[in-house]
Motif scaffolding. Structure first.
Motif, mmCIF file in Angstrom:
data_model
loop_
_atom_site.group_PDB
_atom_site.id
_atom_site.type_symbol
_atom_site.label_atom_id
_atom_site.label_comp_id
_atom_site.label_asym_id
_atom_site.label_seq_id
_atom_site.Cartn_x
_atom_site.Cartn_y
_atom_site.Cartn_z
ATOM 1 N N SER A 168 2.104 -8.788 0.437
ATOM 2 C CA SER A 168 1.665 -8.440 1.793
ATOM 3 C C SER A 168 2.090 -9.442 2.860
ATOM 4 O O SER A 168 1.868 -9.201 4.044
ATOM 5 N N SER A 199 4.058 -8.122 5.609
ATOM 6 C CA SER A 199 3.343 -7.309 6.597
ATOM 7 C C SER A 199 2.590 -8.181 7.594
ATOM 8 O O SER A 199 1.800 -7.680 8.393
ATOM 9 N N ALA A 206 -1.841 -4.743 10.552
ATOM 10 C CA ALA A 206 -0.786 -4.809 9.534
ATOM 11 C C ALA A 206 -0.414 -3.416 9.036
ATOM 12 O O ALA A 206 -1.262 -2.523 8.939
ATOM 13 N N PRO A 222 2.122 -1.190 6.011
ATOM 14 C CA PRO A 222 2.805 -1.350 4.717
ATOM 15 C C PRO A 222 4.263 -1.749 4.896
ATOM 16 O O PRO A 222 4.939 -1.286 5.819
ATOM 17 N N ASN A 223 4.732 -2.617 4.011
ATOM 18 C CA ASN A 223 6.138 -3.003 4.039
ATOM 19 C C ASN A 223 6.893 -2.289 2.912
ATOM 20 O O ASN A 223 6.340 -1.418 2.221
ATOM 21 N N HIS A 273 5.196 -2.180 -0.667
ATOM 22 C CA HIS A 273 4.116 -1.197 -0.811
ATOM 23 C C HIS A 273 4.694 0.217 -0.949
ATOM 24 O O HIS A 273 4.245 1.012 -1.787
ATOM 25 N N THR A 327 -4.415 -4.514 -7.916
ATOM 26 C CA THR A 327 -4.123 -5.465 -6.845
ATOM 27 C C THR A 327 -5.265 -6.441 -6.619
ATOM 28 O O THR A 327 -6.439 -6.096 -6.757
ATOM 29 N N ASN A 349 -5.266 -7.821 -3.652
ATOM 30 C CA ASN A 349 -5.285 -7.803 -2.193
ATOM 31 C C ASN A 349 -6.405 -6.915 -1.657
ATOM 32 O O ASN A 349 -6.767 -5.909 -2.274
ATOM 33 N N ASP A 409 -6.257 -5.735 1.633
ATOM 34 C CA ASP A 409 -5.734 -5.327 2.938
ATOM 35 C C ASP A 409 -5.541 -3.823 3.115
ATOM 36 O O ASP A 409 -5.115 -3.376 4.176
ATOM 37 N N LEU A 417 -3.262 -1.935 2.210
ATOM 38 C CA LEU A 417 -1.890 -1.515 2.500
ATOM 39 C C LEU A 417 -1.296 -0.641 1.399
ATOM 40 O O LEU A 417 -0.413 0.179 1.669
ATOM 41 N N HIS A 418 -1.759 -0.794 0.171
ATOM 42 C CA HIS A 418 -1.281 0.115 -0.881
ATOM 43 C C HIS A 418 -1.756 1.543 -0.601
ATOM 44 O O HIS A 418 -1.000 2.506 -0.762
ATOM 45 N N CYS A 468 8.472 -9.051 -1.527
ATOM 46 C CA CYS A 468 8.642 -8.000 -0.517
ATOM 47 C C CYS A 468 10.088 -7.514 -0.450
ATOM 48 O O CYS A 468 10.348 -6.369 -0.065
#
Length: 246
Positions: free
Chosen positions: A27, A30, A77, A79-80, A83, A100, A102, A104, A106-107, A238
């Motif tokens: 992340s 992101s 933020a 997703p990059n 993700h 995860t 994390n 955040d 984002l997934h 990433c």
């Protein structure tokens, strides 16, 4: 590196039940800093322990101040490529589970389905009541905190706590059991963006290796499992993960 990368691609191409384990390094692309990284929060604030949060109003206020300071960037933020690459892997039918560390979201935002996703450390988008266990949005809880500077309360009168695992707080046992079952059932374990130093989470991909499954690690810098890995790729998860899963 090119030879290792090619071998990693072969491992992934031959796998049908892949366990992906992600940490903060997935992340950072992101805009979310690694907690233990060179710009991480650990350098700026002493962590609030779970036992102190539960027992001390002062600790509650300190932790909610931290969340109020960091939530805007967290909410902004997106997703990059990493993700999105994992979400694309799921569409091929070859993602057994995504575990995860994390918080955040984002997934989820990238499209990973909740039945494949195990968020070991909770979600930073919500707050939970310590009494009735109901969840509310983090934005609503922070609005209450900003209004008077007091730790926010649930409608039942109980204290609200961010719905994340704090230092010293046990992980959800149901999530742990599900994650270790995925490690048992997978035919390849991939750890991406984690130093693999936080237990018991780090033992999940390692248990797959102990069960005879290939173990691929992608991380910038050393991890606690480098000697156990079949292949270790040193670099930005990433960037590397999307190339590997393409």
């Amino acid at each position: 590196m090119p030879e290792k990368f090619a071998r990693a691609k072969e491992l992934i191409a031959g796998a049908k039940k892949i366990l992906v384990f992600t940490g903060a390094g997935v992340s950072t692309g992101s805009g979310i800093p690694d907690y233990r990284g060179p710009d991480g929060a650990w350098l700026k604030r002493e962590p609030v322990l779970y036992r102190d949060f539960v027992s001390s109003t002062r600790s509650k206020v300190e932790y909610w101040k931290y969340k109020a300071d960091t939530f805007p960037a967290f909410l902004a933020a997106a997703p990059n490529a990493a993700h999105k690459a994992i979400a694309a892997l799921e569409k091929t039918g070859r993602l057994l589970a995504l575990v995860t560390q994390n918080i955040d979201n984002l997934h989820r935002a990238a499209g990973t389905h909740t039945d494949k996703l195990i968020e070991l450390h909770g979600s930073g988008l919500y707050a939970e009541c310590l009494d009735c266990l109901n969840w509310t949005s983090m934005a609503e809880a922070l609005d209450k905190f900003k209004a008077d500077g007091a730790p926010p309360l649930c409608s039942c009168g109980g204290w609200l706590k961010p719905a994340v695992v704090m230092f010293g707080e046990p992980l959800d046992q149901e999530s742990l059991v599900k994650a270790f079952k995925a490690a048992e059932d997978c035919d390849l374990a991939i750890s991406a963006g984690s130093s693999l130093s936080v237990e018991p989470a780090a033992s999940i991909p390692l248990s797959a290796k102990a069960g005879g499954k290939p173990y691929l690690i992608i991380n910038r810098g050393p991890t606690a499992h480098d000697k156990a890995a079949d292949i270790k790729l040193d670099g930005d998860a990433c960037l590397l993960l999307p190339e590997l899963l393409a």
